[in-house]
Design a protein around this motif. Structure first.
Motif, mmCIF file in Angstrom:
data_model
loop_
_atom_site.group_PDB
_atom_site.id
_atom_site.type_symbol
_atom_site.label_atom_id
_atom_site.label_comp_id
_atom_site.label_asym_id
_atom_site.label_seq_id
_atom_site.Cartn_x
_atom_site.Cartn_y
_atom_site.Cartn_z
ATOM 1 N N UNK A 141 39.297 12.287 93.640
ATOM 2 C CA UNK A 141 38.834 11.188 93.626
ATOM 3 C C UNK A 141 38.612 10.796 92.118
ATOM 4 N N UNK A 142 38.936 9.606 91.595
ATOM 5 C CA UNK A 142 38.505 9.103 90.294
ATOM 6 C C UNK A 142 36.909 8.749 90.312
ATOM 7 N N UNK A 143 36.473 9.185 89.277
ATOM 8 C CA UNK A 143 34.854 8.733 89.027
ATOM 9 C C UNK A 143 34.772 8.053 87.731
ATOM 10 N N UNK A 144 34.804 6.585 88.045
ATOM 11 C CA UNK A 144 34.591 5.616 86.490
ATOM 12 C C UNK A 144 33.087 5.522 86.266
ATOM 13 N N UNK A 145 32.904 6.135 85.100
ATOM 14 C CA UNK A 145 31.642 6.219 84.215
ATOM 15 C C UNK A 145 31.615 4.910 83.528
ATOM 16 N N UNK A 146 30.605 4.117 83.708
ATOM 17 C CA UNK A 146 30.424 3.026 82.542
ATOM 18 C C UNK A 146 29.088 3.085 82.199
ATOM 19 N N UNK A 147 28.711 2.045 81.191
ATOM 20 C CA UNK A 147 27.585 2.116 80.374
ATOM 21 C C UNK A 147 26.230 1.328 81.209
ATOM 22 N N UNK A 148 26.304 0.943 82.248
ATOM 23 C CA UNK A 148 25.172 0.464 82.879
ATOM 24 C C UNK A 148 25.206 -1.160 82.833
ATOM 25 N N UNK A 149 26.047 -1.637 82.270
ATOM 26 C CA UNK A 149 25.971 -3.205 81.940
ATOM 27 C C UNK A 149 26.964 -3.818 82.721
ATOM 28 N N UNK B 177 35.486 -1.717 84.866
ATOM 29 C CA UNK B 177 35.722 -0.807 86.088
ATOM 30 C C UNK B 177 36.772 -1.598 86.936
ATOM 31 N N UNK B 178 36.473 -2.638 87.400
ATOM 32 C CA UNK B 178 37.499 -3.333 88.265
ATOM 33 C C UNK B 178 38.527 -3.811 87.523
ATOM 34 N N UNK B 179 38.571 -4.028 86.354
ATOM 35 C CA UNK B 179 39.840 -4.450 85.382
ATOM 36 C C UNK B 179 40.718 -3.042 85.533
ATOM 37 N N UNK B 180 40.201 -1.913 85.205
ATOM 38 C CA UNK B 180 41.001 -0.744 85.036
ATOM 39 C C UNK B 180 41.370 -0.570 86.464
ATOM 40 N N UNK B 181 40.648 -0.568 87.571
ATOM 41 C CA UNK B 181 41.165 -0.275 88.819
ATOM 42 C C UNK B 181 42.565 -1.057 89.298
ATOM 43 N N UNK B 182 42.468 -2.264 88.989
ATOM 44 C CA UNK B 182 43.752 -2.947 89.206
ATOM 45 C C UNK B 182 44.673 -2.581 88.077
ATOM 46 N N UNK B 183 44.448 -2.324 87.201
ATOM 47 C CA UNK B 183 45.581 -2.062 86.114
ATOM 48 C C UNK B 183 46.389 -0.696 86.436
ATOM 49 N N UNK B 184 45.715 0.348 86.949
ATOM 50 C CA UNK B 184 45.895 1.316 87.331
ATOM 51 C C UNK B 184 46.381 1.477 88.904
ATOM 52 N N UNK B 185 46.106 0.508 89.718
ATOM 53 C CA UNK B 185 46.138 0.525 91.030
ATOM 54 C C UNK B 185 45.230 1.848 91.606
ATOM 55 N N UNK C 204 37.603 13.371 89.313
ATOM 56 C CA UNK C 204 38.186 13.032 87.832
ATOM 57 C C UNK C 204 37.506 12.146 86.976
ATOM 58 N N UNK C 205 36.672 12.617 86.114
ATOM 59 C CA UNK C 205 35.785 11.519 85.410
ATOM 60 C C UNK C 205 36.709 10.812 84.336
ATOM 61 N N UNK C 206 36.371 9.603 84.541
ATOM 62 C CA UNK C 206 37.116 8.476 83.520
ATOM 63 C C UNK C 206 35.996 7.702 83.041
ATOM 64 N N UNK C 207 35.789 7.680 81.580
ATOM 65 C CA UNK C 207 34.788 6.993 80.920
ATOM 66 C C UNK C 207 35.578 5.597 80.765
ATOM 67 N N UNK C 208 34.723 4.383 81.269
ATOM 68 C CA UNK C 208 35.606 3.010 81.208
ATOM 69 C C UNK C 208 34.587 2.385 79.965
ATOM 70 N N UNK C 209 35.188 1.992 79.091
ATOM 71 C CA UNK C 209 34.474 1.319 77.912
ATOM 72 C C UNK C 209 34.425 -0.229 78.092
ATOM 73 N N UNK C 210 33.214 -0.641 77.588
ATOM 74 C CA UNK C 210 33.043 -2.183 77.785
ATOM 75 C C UNK C 210 33.923 -2.940 76.891
ATOM 76 N N UNK C 211 34.679 -4.127 77.740
ATOM 77 C CA UNK C 211 35.470 -4.758 76.903
ATOM 78 C C UNK C 211 35.144 -6.244 77.408
ATOM 79 N N UNK C 212 34.553 -7.222 76.461
ATOM 80 C CA UNK C 212 34.084 -8.271 76.858
ATOM 81 C C UNK C 212 35.453 -9.336 77.450
#
Length: 259
Positions: free
Chosen positions: A1-9, A16-24, A43-51
């Motif tokens: 299972x993928x584990x999305x890691x984000x900066x807490x903001x 994370x939602x944007x990436x989920x739909x981008x890669x289904x 599977x650890x995936x670091x998701x960078x913040x993008x306004x």
């Protein structure tokens, strides 16, 4: 299972939602960097913040949800609970896969959880607005140190601007190490060493500031205590009921609760 890691903001969570739909990828764990504890086979995936990405997701949520639903989403996020981050992510996936508004479908576990957490944050907001007390420094700045359970400073600033529009004030969150400062025109986010501030000068024991206080502050502090004592009816004291409405963890903010 993928584990999305984000900066807490909020921006990071929406990305994370944007990436989920981008890669289904919809069966995903969402974790903030501060509390990342992934499993052995994740599977650890670091998701960078993008306004820009975050804005697109938020615009989509606005199209599918009522104002109450959006408010609950934001309030729940401010709870800063890891389990809530997952509920918010799942809510977004559910929302964008639905053809109609789902923010009041309380039969869905994520919608129900968000509603419950939003109520808790809203309750904390209300209590902070009611129980915050200020002390006046020599330069006419009114200061208050707080330690709320949830990150409610963004929610209470409008209340204090409306109530104290003609005064400069600072409300500082000791737990999160940031504050909101009003300069008679606008709000500023500030950071400082709270241990230097909350140290030497003691007026009672509710709040102490290593800042030179206004000479009349002690007088006003005592006047308020005398007023509170004079209107209190000792024979009708009901401590159990009192604690129900004013929990002990808020007493540190209240002048009348100090000796």
């Amino acid at each position: 299972m993928a584990n999305y890691i984000f900066d807490g903001t909020m921006t990071g969570l929406l990305c994370c939602v944007f990436r989920a739909f981008k890669f289904k990828e919809f069966d995903v764990l969402v974790t903030s960097k501060q509390n990342c504890q992934s499993g052995l086979f994740d599977e650890n995936i670091t998701v960078e913040s993008n306004q820009e990405h975050a804005n697109r997701v938020w615009s989509g949520l606005k199209s599918f949800n009522s104002n109450v639903g959006l408010r609950n989403f934001y309030y729940a996020f401010l709870s800063e609970q890891e389990e809530v981050f997952q509920h918010l992510f799942n809510f977004c996936i559910y929302c964008f896969h639905s053809s109609e508004s789902i923010d009041r479908n309380y039969g869905h576990p994520d919608v129900l959880a968000i509603s419950k957490w939003a109520k808790q944050v809203g309750r904390e907001k209300h209590r902070m607005e009611a129980f915050v007390r200020f002390k006046k420094s020599k330069d006419a700045l009114f200061i208050s140190l707080v330690n709320p359970d949830f990150n409610v400073l963004p929610l209470i600033q409008a209340h204090f601007i409306a109530r104290y529009k003609d005064q400069k004030w600072l409300i500082y969150d000791e737990k999160r190490n940031f504050g909101i400062y009003y300069d008679l025109k606008t709000i500023h986010n500030v950071h400082m060493d709270v241990y230097e501030v909350d140290n030497k000068i003691e007026v009672g024991s509710s709040q102490s500031f290593n800042i030179e206080l206004d000479p009349e502050e002690i007088l006003y502090d005592q006047l308020w205590k005398d007023y509170f004592k004079s209107v209190n009816i000792a024979s009708r004291k009901n401590l159990k009921l009192h604690i129900q409405y004013v929990p002990k963890r808020y007493w540190r903010y209240m002048n009348e609760k100090t000796v």
